[in-house]
Scaffold this motif. Structure first.
Motif, PDB file in Angstrom:
ATOM      1  N   THR A  12       0.877  -1.164   0.000  1.00 36.65           N
ATOM      2  CA  THR A  12       0.000   0.000   0.000  1.00 36.65           C
ATOM      3  C   THR A  12       0.915   1.214   0.000  1.00 36.65           C
ATOM      4  O   THR A  12       2.123   1.095   0.201  1.00 36.65           O
ATOM      5  CB  THR A  12      -0.861   0.067   1.271  1.00 36.65           C
ATOM      6  OG1 THR A  12       0.030   0.253   2.367  1.00 36.65           O
ATOM      7  CG2 THR A  12      -1.676  -1.191   1.437  1.00 36.65           C
ATOM      8  N   ARG A  13       0.325   2.394  -0.176  1.00 41.02           N
ATOM      9  CA  ARG A  13       1.149   3.595  -0.139  1.00 41.02           C
ATOM     10  C   ARG A  13       1.801   3.729   1.231  1.00 41.02           C
ATOM     11  O   ARG A  13       2.873   4.282   1.364  1.00 41.02           O
ATOM     12  CB  ARG A  13       0.321   4.827  -0.462  1.00 41.02           C
ATOM     13  CG  ARG A  13      -0.074   4.914  -1.929  1.00 41.02           C
ATOM     14  CD  ARG A  13      -0.555   6.311  -2.269  1.00 41.02           C
ATOM     15  NE  ARG A  13      -0.872   6.452  -3.679  1.00 41.02           N
ATOM     16  CZ  ARG A  13      -2.113   6.411  -4.171  1.00 41.02           C
ATOM     17  NH1 ARG A  13      -3.134   6.206  -3.381  1.00 41.02           N
ATOM     18  NH2 ARG A  13      -2.321   6.575  -5.460  1.00 41.02           N
ATOM     19  N   ASN A  49       4.817   9.784  -2.007  1.00 43.51           N
ATOM     20  CA  ASN A  49       3.776   9.128  -1.210  1.00 43.51           C
ATOM     21  C   ASN A  49       4.327   8.493   0.063  1.00 43.51           C
ATOM     22  O   ASN A  49       5.508   8.187   0.113  1.00 43.51           O
ATOM     23  CB  ASN A  49       3.110   8.044  -2.064  1.00 43.51           C
ATOM     24  CG  ASN A  49       2.004   8.637  -2.910  1.00 43.51           C
ATOM     25  OD1 ASN A  49       1.165   9.373  -2.412  1.00 43.51           O
ATOM     26  ND2 ASN A  49       2.017   8.320  -4.202  1.00 43.51           N
ATOM     27  N   PRO A  50       3.509   8.267   1.083  1.00 44.13           N
ATOM     28  CA  PRO A  50       2.085   8.625   1.167  1.00 44.13           C
ATOM     29  C   PRO A  50       1.871  10.113   1.446  1.00 44.13           C
ATOM     30  O   PRO A  50       2.227  10.608   2.520  1.00 44.13           O
ATOM     31  CB  PRO A  50       1.578   7.781   2.338  1.00 44.13           C
ATOM     32  CG  PRO A  50       2.781   7.513   3.194  1.00 44.13           C
ATOM     33  CD  PRO A  50       3.973   7.518   2.287  1.00 44.13           C
ATOM     34  N   SER A  81      -5.086   8.809  -1.001  1.00 38.23           N
ATOM     35  CA  SER A  81      -4.819   7.383  -0.907  1.00 38.23           C
ATOM     36  C   SER A  81      -6.113   6.634  -0.625  1.00 38.23           C
ATOM     37  O   SER A  81      -6.834   6.968   0.319  1.00 38.23           O
ATOM     38  CB  SER A  81      -3.825   7.148   0.239  1.00 38.23           C
ATOM     39  OG  SER A  81      -3.649   5.773   0.458  1.00 38.23           O
ATOM     40  N   ASP A  90      -3.543   8.735   8.991  1.00 35.92           N
ATOM     41  CA  ASP A  90      -2.390   8.989   8.113  1.00 35.92           C
ATOM     42  C   ASP A  90      -1.679  10.286   8.513  1.00 35.92           C
ATOM     43  O   ASP A  90      -0.454  10.363   8.527  1.00 35.92           O
ATOM     44  CB  ASP A  90      -2.843   9.137   6.651  1.00 35.92           C
ATOM     45  CG  ASP A  90      -3.355   7.832   6.061  1.00 35.92           C
ATOM     46  OD1 ASP A  90      -3.183   6.777   6.692  1.00 35.92           O
ATOM     47  OD2 ASP A  90      -3.935   7.879   4.948  1.00 35.92           O
TER      48      ASP A  90
END
Ligand code: APR
Length: 314
Positions: free
Chosen positions: A88-89, A121-122, A180, A306
């Motif tokens: 995943t990111r 990223n992220p 994301s 995040d």
């Protein structure tokens, strides 16, 4: 009027090279400063033969970073490691978080007034990292730090135009939230020109826009993530910003920035850009029930996580 000096950090990479090419084609850039840990002399020599006005200079390695950044008006950062299938990111977090922290520390030393456009990223976490670094260095101006979420808008425009048989050059879909997965919230109800969607269409389009990055990761089968479309989106954002900095009045882009429209401290919405960067937040507009429920139930919880991961890193 002096033209603008633009740096690309990570310029020899999959995003950095095509993005530098697109910037080299524009008359809004007068100096292109290309930095990477490897490969920039070759990329710079190659691009410097193109018959447009701007000069191109390559800088390589830590010891040339500050010289690259000196007098920069805009810094674009696509440096980092890309996503591979199954990642995943967020799996990129540790490596890319340190890269962004180091590069933004250098910006604070060498071009504290520059506009900083984060592509690495992220983005939901690297934008908070960049902001914390600048804050600590005493040169944080939230109007000048951008997460480049433009690719979400580019994809939304294209997918909606294709699904509805519209001319894509006329279609605009605002995309808000983060950059994301479920944090990406396309506001399909605010598509212009006005279009109506069934619930099935809303689900299918929202899902495709949220997971379009994974579509590319899987198609590239181990060779990385989106580079050419991201380079297009990155160049689109930087060129919009330069246009606004030069005094053009009606430049609007969606971008992931410091924000107070929701309880997430960073959030993407459409913004009017101006000489000093962010000028006017155009906000969320009027959300449909579908969008409201996604915002509260899915976007904000994931996005806040995040963001905190990024803020806690510095
Ligand atoms: N400073 C400058 N450049 C760096 C550094 C650093 N500390 N570390 C790595 N790089 C460079 C690499 O040398 C490479 O040229 O960043 C470039 C990254 O290019 P790719 O590996 O091709 O990755 P790319 O597909 O361009 O993606 C880069 O952007 O969208 C994001 O998720 C993506 O975070 C990833 C980043």
């Amino acid at each position: 009027q002096r033209g603008h000096r633009v740096a690309v950090l990570g310029a020899a990479g999959g995003i950095g090279q095509p993005m530098s090419l697109l910037l080299k084609q524009s008359s809004s850039v007068s100096q292109l400063a290309l930095y990477d840990i490897v490969g920039t002399p070759g990329v710079a020599a190659d691009l410097s033969h193109i018959e447009t006005q701007s000069t191109v200079q390559g800088y390589q390695g830590d010891e040339e970073l500050d010289e690259c950044l000196k007098d920069c008006d805009v810094v674009a950062i696509p440096a980092g490691v890309p996503r591979k299938p199954g990642m995943t990111r967020d799996d990129l977090f540790n490596t890319n978080a340190s890269i962004v922290r180091n590069l933004v520390q250098a910006c604070a030393r060498s071009c504290p007034e520059a506009m900083i456009c984060i592509i690495t990223n992220p983005v939901n976490s690297t934008v908070p990292i960049a902001s914390e670094v600048l804050e600590k260095a005493g040169c944080y101006d939230p109007r000048r730090v951008f997460g480049v979420s433009t690719l979400d808008v580019v994809r939304a425009n294209k997918f909606v135009a294709d699904a509805k048989g519209l001319d894509v050059s006329t279609v605009t879909v605002p995309v808000v939230g983060g950059h994301s997965g479920v944090t990406i919230l396309p506001l399909l109800s605010q598509t212009t020109p006005s279009v109506s969607f069934t619930t099935e269409e809303l689900d299918a389009l929202t899902d495709r826009i949220q997971n379009a990055g994974t579509e590319v990761v899987n198609a590239k089968a181990g060779a990385g993530s989106a580079t050419l479309s991201m380079a297009y989106a990155g160049a689109r954002f930087v060129l919009s910003l330069l246009k606004a900095m030069s005094g053009s009045p009606d430049v609007v882009e969606c971008t992931f920035v410091k924000s107070d429209v929701t309880d997430a401290p960073y959030f993407a919405t459409p913004w009017r850009l101006g000489k000093n960067g962010l000028e006017q937040n155009l906000g969320l507009g009027s959300l449909s029930d579908y969008e409201k429920s996604k915002l509260e139930g899915e976007v904000l919880p994931a996005l806040n996580k995040d963001i905190h991961k990024g803020s806690d890193f510095v």
